[in-house]
Each structure stands twice: as structure tokens, then as C-alpha cells.
Scaffold this motif. Structure first.
Motif, short mmCIF file in Angstrom:
data_model
loop_
_atom_site.label_atom_id
_atom_site.label_comp_id
_atom_site.label_asym_id
_atom_site.label_seq_id
_atom_site.Cartn_x
_atom_site.Cartn_y
_atom_site.Cartn_z
N ALA A 40 -71.21 1.86 -15.66
CA ALA A 40 -71.06 0.54 -15.06
C ALA A 40 -72.07 -0.45 -15.62
O ALA A 40 -71.75 -1.62 -15.85
CB ALA A 40 -71.20 0.63 -13.54
N LEU A 41 -73.27 0.04 -15.88
CA LEU A 41 -74.33 -0.85 -16.36
C LEU A 41 -74.22 -1.15 -17.85
O LEU A 41 -74.66 -2.21 -18.30
CB LEU A 41 -75.71 -0.22 -16.09
N ASP A 88 -64.75 -5.31 -7.82
CA ASP A 88 -65.99 -5.63 -8.53
C ASP A 88 -66.07 -4.87 -9.86
O ASP A 88 -66.50 -5.42 -10.88
CB ASP A 88 -67.20 -5.30 -7.66
N LEU A 89 -65.68 -3.61 -9.85
CA LEU A 89 -65.72 -2.82 -11.08
C LEU A 89 -64.72 -3.34 -12.10
O LEU A 89 -65.02 -3.46 -13.30
CB LEU A 89 -65.46 -1.35 -10.77
N LEU A 90 -63.53 -3.68 -11.65
CA LEU A 90 -62.53 -4.25 -12.55
C LEU A 90 -63.00 -5.59 -13.10
O LEU A 90 -62.78 -5.91 -14.28
CB LEU A 90 -61.19 -4.43 -11.81
N SER A 91 -63.68 -6.34 -12.27
CA SER A 91 -64.17 -7.65 -12.70
C SER A 91 -65.23 -7.51 -13.79
O SER A 91 -65.37 -8.38 -14.65
CB SER A 91 -64.73 -8.44 -11.52
N LEU A 92 -66.00 -6.42 -13.75
CA LEU A 92 -66.99 -6.18 -14.80
C LEU A 92 -66.29 -6.01 -16.16
O LEU A 92 -66.76 -6.55 -17.16
CB LEU A 92 -67.81 -4.92 -14.49
N TYR A 151 -75.52 -9.59 -11.65
CA TYR A 151 -74.23 -9.25 -11.01
C TYR A 151 -73.85 -7.81 -11.33
O TYR A 151 -73.41 -7.05 -10.45
CB TYR A 151 -73.14 -10.21 -11.47
N ARG A 152 -74.02 -7.42 -12.58
CA ARG A 152 -73.68 -6.06 -13.00
C ARG A 152 -74.54 -5.04 -12.23
O ARG A 152 -74.03 -4.01 -11.78
CB ARG A 152 -73.89 -5.91 -14.50
N GLN A 153 -75.83 -5.34 -12.09
CA GLN A 153 -76.72 -4.44 -11.36
C GLN A 153 -76.32 -4.34 -9.90
O GLN A 153 -76.37 -3.26 -9.29
CB GLN A 153 -78.16 -4.92 -11.49
N ASP A 154 -75.91 -5.47 -9.33
CA ASP A 154 -75.49 -5.50 -7.93
C ASP A 154 -74.26 -4.61 -7.72
O ASP A 154 -74.19 -3.85 -6.76
CB ASP A 154 -75.18 -6.94 -7.51
#
Length: 215
Positions: free
Chosen positions: A64-65, A93-97, A157-160
Motif C-alpha cells: 500500500a505504501l 481508499d485502497l482503490l483510490s491509491l 494520504y497514503r500513510q493514512d
């Protein structure tokens, strides 16, 4: 034993309490090598059942990171098949990353197709509409990092999102979603607020150190 929160400075903190706080932090953040060294130095029993979980979580969070959100989703579904199905916010949120990564890589056509196939269905629910609009707005800028919604492609945002994923995975395995030190801070805030409100009055709530540690 419960004590008046005004007398906390008189509590003698045991080594085992401190060790448990540190251990909780290391398990939560998947610091396996540090955990093993800490256990060896303190003589604490090694939480063997946590090791495999830590390694799996660490791999998922790293994906994810490091710009591989789809892999993070795949691995999450392998270890917790219904987690994302039951946590739509996290799934979005994961898809948005991944969408943000495509935008940053200037793969706008691919990003648009991905949004239409994976993100747009979330728009059927009102609480996702504004989020969708913000992410789609990234496509309108040649330099999305200079757009009003630049935070959506930032490390914070990615860390969140990664933190939310870690907490969800912990909860799925019946482990605390927050470290002992985080719960201590949260409880201390409650105590301070209570003391401010009830200063000079009876009925101040009682707390114990183990309440802090066990949450």
C-alpha cells in the motif's frame, strides 16, 4: 487497584507494564527484528503466534505504501476474505491509491477506465460522491501535485490509508487496533478533561493502569 486520577504521579509503574507497552508498539508496527531483540533482552515470552501475522501485515502494508495498492487488496483478501467487503470505506481508499498512482504516472486514459470500472460504482452511495469528484478532479490538471486536491496524491494520504488497513487487519485477528501507548494518550486526555470539568467536585471517575493497558 483503582485510584483517584489526581494521584497518578504517586503510582509505581512496574517493569512488566512498560515492557507490555513497548511490545504492543512493536507488534502493531510489525517490527519483528526489534521485537525479537527486545524479548531476548527482557526475558519476556516471545509472542510466537504474532510473528506470522506480523509478516503478513508487513507485506500488505508495504504494498500500500509503495504504490502497489492492487496487490495490497489481493493479499488482504487472501488473509481476510471478507474484510474489504465489510469495510467499503477502506476498499475505496485502497482503490483510490491505485487511481492516484495512475494519474501521477500520466496514464490518464487508464486512470479514467479504472475509475469508471472500480470507483464509479461507489457513487451510488451519497457519502462517496464528494470523494469521487475530488479524485476525478485530478485528471483535469496537467500537474496534479499543484491542484487544490493535491493531498490525495501525497504521502500523508497514503500513510493514512495504510494505517487504516493495518488497524483493520489487526482487528480482524482480534488484536488491538491501537497500541497501548495510543490508548494511554487517549485515556489521559479523558482524565484531563474530567478533572477540568469536575475540579473541586465529587464523583471524579476512577481509572487504573491496567485499564490503560487493556483498553
Amino acid at each position: 487497584m483503582d485510584v483517584d486520577p489526581r494521584h497518578y504521579e504517586q503510582i509505581a509503574i512496574k517493569d512488566i507494564d512498560i515492557h507490555n507497552i513497548v511490545l504492543s508498539y512493536l507488534v502493531h508496527n510489525c517490527y519483528r527484528e526489534t521485537l525479537e531483540s527486545f524479548v531476548a533482552c527482557t526475558g519476556m515470552p516471545e509472542p510466537a503466534d504474532y510473528i506470522e501475522d506480523m509478516e503478513k501485515r508487513k507485506g500488505i502494508i508495504r504494498c500500500a505504501l509503495e504504490g502497489n495498492a492492487l496487490k495490497a487488496i489481493e493479499l488482504t483478501e487472501q488473509v481476510a476474505s471478507n474484510l474489504l467487503e465489510n469495510n467499503k470505506d477502506l476498499h475505496f481508499d485502497l482503490l483510490s491509491l491505485h487511481f492516484a498512482d495512475l494519474v501521477c504516472a500520466k496514464k490518464c486514459t487508464e486512470a479514467l477506465e479504472f475509475a469508471q470500472n472500480k470507483l464509479t460504482p461507489f457513487g451510488k452511495e451519497k457519502n462517496y460522491v464528494e470523494k469521487l469528484e475530488d479524485f476525478m478532479a485530478l485528471l483535469a490538471y496537467e500537474e496534479p501535485e499543484k491542484s487544490p486536491v493535491f493531498h490525495l496524491i501525497g504521502l500523508e494520504y497514503r500513510q493514512d490509508v495504510a494505517d487504516k488497513l493495518n488497524r483493520a487487519l489487526l482487528a480482524h485477528t482480534n488484536l488491538p487496533s491501537y497500541t497501548a501507548i495510543e490508548r494511554l494518550i487517549q485515556q489521559t486526555t479523558v482524565v484531563r478533561q474530567s478533572l477540568n470539568q469536575d475540579h473541586g467536585k465529587d464523583g471524579i471517575p476512577l481509572f487504573s493502569l491496567m485499564d490503560f493497558l487493556e483498553g
